[in-house]
Design a protein around this motif. Structure first.
Motif, short mmCIF file in Angstrom:
data_model
loop_
_atom_site.label_atom_id
_atom_site.label_comp_id
_atom_site.label_asym_id
_atom_site.label_seq_id
_atom_site.Cartn_x
_atom_site.Cartn_y
_atom_site.Cartn_z
N ALA A 1 12.66 67.87 -12.04
CA ALA A 1 13.97 68.67 -11.71
C ALA A 1 14.09 68.78 -10.20
CB ALA A 1 13.62 70.06 -12.13
N GLU A 2 15.37 68.67 -10.00
CA GLU A 2 15.69 69.19 -8.36
C GLU A 2 16.14 70.45 -8.28
OE1 GLU A 2 18.71 66.29 -6.79
OE2 GLU A 2 17.95 64.57 -8.00
N PRO A 3 15.48 71.07 -7.26
CA PRO A 3 15.89 72.54 -7.08
C PRO A 3 17.20 72.56 -6.34
CG PRO A 3 13.98 71.70 -5.51
CD PRO A 3 14.45 70.56 -6.45
N LEU A 4 17.68 73.82 -6.67
CA LEU A 4 19.05 74.07 -6.11
C LEU A 4 18.66 74.23 -4.31
CD1 LEU A 4 19.92 77.54 -7.67
CD2 LEU A 4 20.85 75.36 -8.00
N PRO A 5 19.88 73.45 -3.75
CA PRO A 5 19.63 73.43 -2.34
C PRO A 5 20.00 74.82 -1.72
CG PRO A 5 21.80 72.78 -3.05
CD PRO A 5 20.88 72.82 -3.93
N VAL A 6 19.28 75.47 -0.73
CA VAL A 6 19.09 76.58 -0.27
C VAL A 6 18.98 76.35 1.42
CG1 VAL A 6 18.09 77.88 -2.14
CG2 VAL A 6 16.57 77.08 -0.38
N MET A 7 19.68 77.42 2.05
CA MET A 7 19.45 77.33 3.50
C MET A 7 18.82 78.67 3.94
SD MET A 7 23.13 75.72 4.55
CE MET A 7 22.83 75.90 6.42
N THR A 8 18.02 78.63 5.21
CA THR A 8 17.52 79.87 5.68
C THR A 8 18.56 80.84 6.01
OG1 THR A 8 15.84 78.51 6.21
CG2 THR A 8 15.65 80.57 7.15
N ALA A 9 18.22 82.07 5.64
CA ALA A 9 19.33 83.05 5.90
C ALA A 9 19.24 83.65 7.35
CB ALA A 9 19.06 84.43 5.09
N PRO A 10 19.93 83.86 8.22
CA PRO A 10 20.11 84.58 9.56
C PRO A 10 19.10 85.38 9.46
CG PRO A 10 22.32 84.34 8.57
CD PRO A 10 21.45 84.24 7.42
N ASP A 11 18.33 85.49 10.80
CA ASP A 11 17.25 86.42 11.00
C ASP A 11 17.82 87.73 10.92
OD1 ASP A 11 15.25 84.50 11.49
OD2 ASP A 11 15.65 84.54 13.70
N GLY A 12 17.10 88.70 10.38
CA GLY A 12 17.48 90.21 10.30
C GLY A 12 18.28 90.38 8.99
N LEU A 13 18.95 89.53 8.34
CA LEU A 13 19.70 89.79 7.34
C LEU A 13 19.01 90.35 6.08
CD1 LEU A 13 22.49 89.32 5.98
CD2 LEU A 13 21.71 87.25 5.11
N PHE A 14 17.69 90.03 5.91
CA PHE A 14 16.77 90.70 4.91
C PHE A 14 15.75 91.23 5.47
CE2 PHE A 14 19.07 87.06 2.86
CZ PHE A 14 19.43 87.75 1.65
N THR A 15 15.15 92.34 4.93
CA THR A 15 14.08 92.90 5.51
C THR A 15 12.97 92.82 4.29
OG1 THR A 15 14.75 95.28 4.46
CG2 THR A 15 15.03 94.71 6.73
N ASP A 16 11.66 93.06 4.70
CA ASP A 16 10.57 92.83 3.65
C ASP A 16 10.44 94.37 3.02
OD1 ASP A 16 8.38 92.66 2.30
OD2 ASP A 16 7.24 91.85 3.95
N GLN A 17 10.71 94.29 1.65
CA GLN A 17 11.07 95.38 1.09
C GLN A 17 9.56 95.95 0.77
OE1 GLN A 17 14.33 96.72 0.20
NE2 GLN A 17 14.71 95.54 1.78
N ARG A 18 8.68 95.19 0.56
CA ARG A 18 7.18 95.66 0.57
C ARG A 18 6.78 97.03 1.55
NH1 ARG A 18 5.09 89.89 0.23
NH2 ARG A 18 6.41 89.79 1.83
N LEU A 19 7.40 96.86 2.57
CA LEU A 19 6.83 97.46 3.97
C LEU A 19 7.56 99.07 3.51
CD1 LEU A 19 7.47 95.44 6.84
CD2 LEU A 19 5.30 95.58 5.80
N SER A 20 6.66 99.94 3.63
CA SER A 20 7.20 101.37 3.45
C SER A 20 7.86 101.75 4.50
CB SER A 20 5.98 102.11 3.07
OG SER A 20 5.15 102.41 4.09
N GLY A 21 8.76 102.83 4.33
CA GLY A 21 9.34 103.52 5.45
C GLY A 21 10.82 102.76 5.92
#
Length: 150
Positions: free
Chosen positions: A120-140
């Protein structure tokens, strides 16, 4: 006034009941591969030419197929204990929709495997801009909805 006395269940019996309830039901199959080879493969016939359905004998090499079949297996392991509606629920809500998706000759994971396994060929993806996503595992940290950003 003193509450009425009731016979107390021995502590060992209570503990045993709780342990039995908390213990997950024992699996019939050790893994999804055992389930597919020993049981699931016999529920279906090989798609005939002209049906438009495609199956890959190397299903375990397709991430989507592995995930869907693993889900089907886990649902079977759980629902097999329900003597009333377990298997009906399993077929209608788990097997039927997943098999339609798996065997689809256009969008299914085996679409390219009509003549034999093709990776299978995976979907093409691009890296999102820095800061767009935060690590949801981190509390607070507050949840940031990426769709609300301009």
């Amino acid at each position: 006034m003193t509450p009425p006395q009731t016979p107390e269940e021995p502590v060992d019996d209570i503990r045993s009941d709780e342990e039995q309830f908390a213990r997950p039901a024992e699996l019939f199959y050790g893994n999804v591969h055992e389930f597919v080879v020993d049981r699931f493969a016999y529920f279906f016939t090989r798609p005939a030419p002209g049906t438009g359905q495609v199956w890959c004998p190397e299903w375990y090499r397709h991430a989507q197929a592995l995930s869907r079949l693993d889900s089907i297996w886990r649902a079977w392991e759980h629902l097999r204990f329900d003597p009333a509606f377990g298997m009906s629920n399993w077929w209608v809500h788990h097997v039927d929709p997943n098999m339609r998706a798996l065997l689809d000759p256009v969008t299914g994971p085996f679409a390219r495997c009509a003549g034999g396994h093709q990776p299978a060929e995976p979907l093409p993806v691009m890296t999102a801009p820095d800061g767009l996503f935060t690590d949801q595992r981190l509390s607070g940290l507050p949840f940031v909805d990426p769709f609300s950003l301009d």
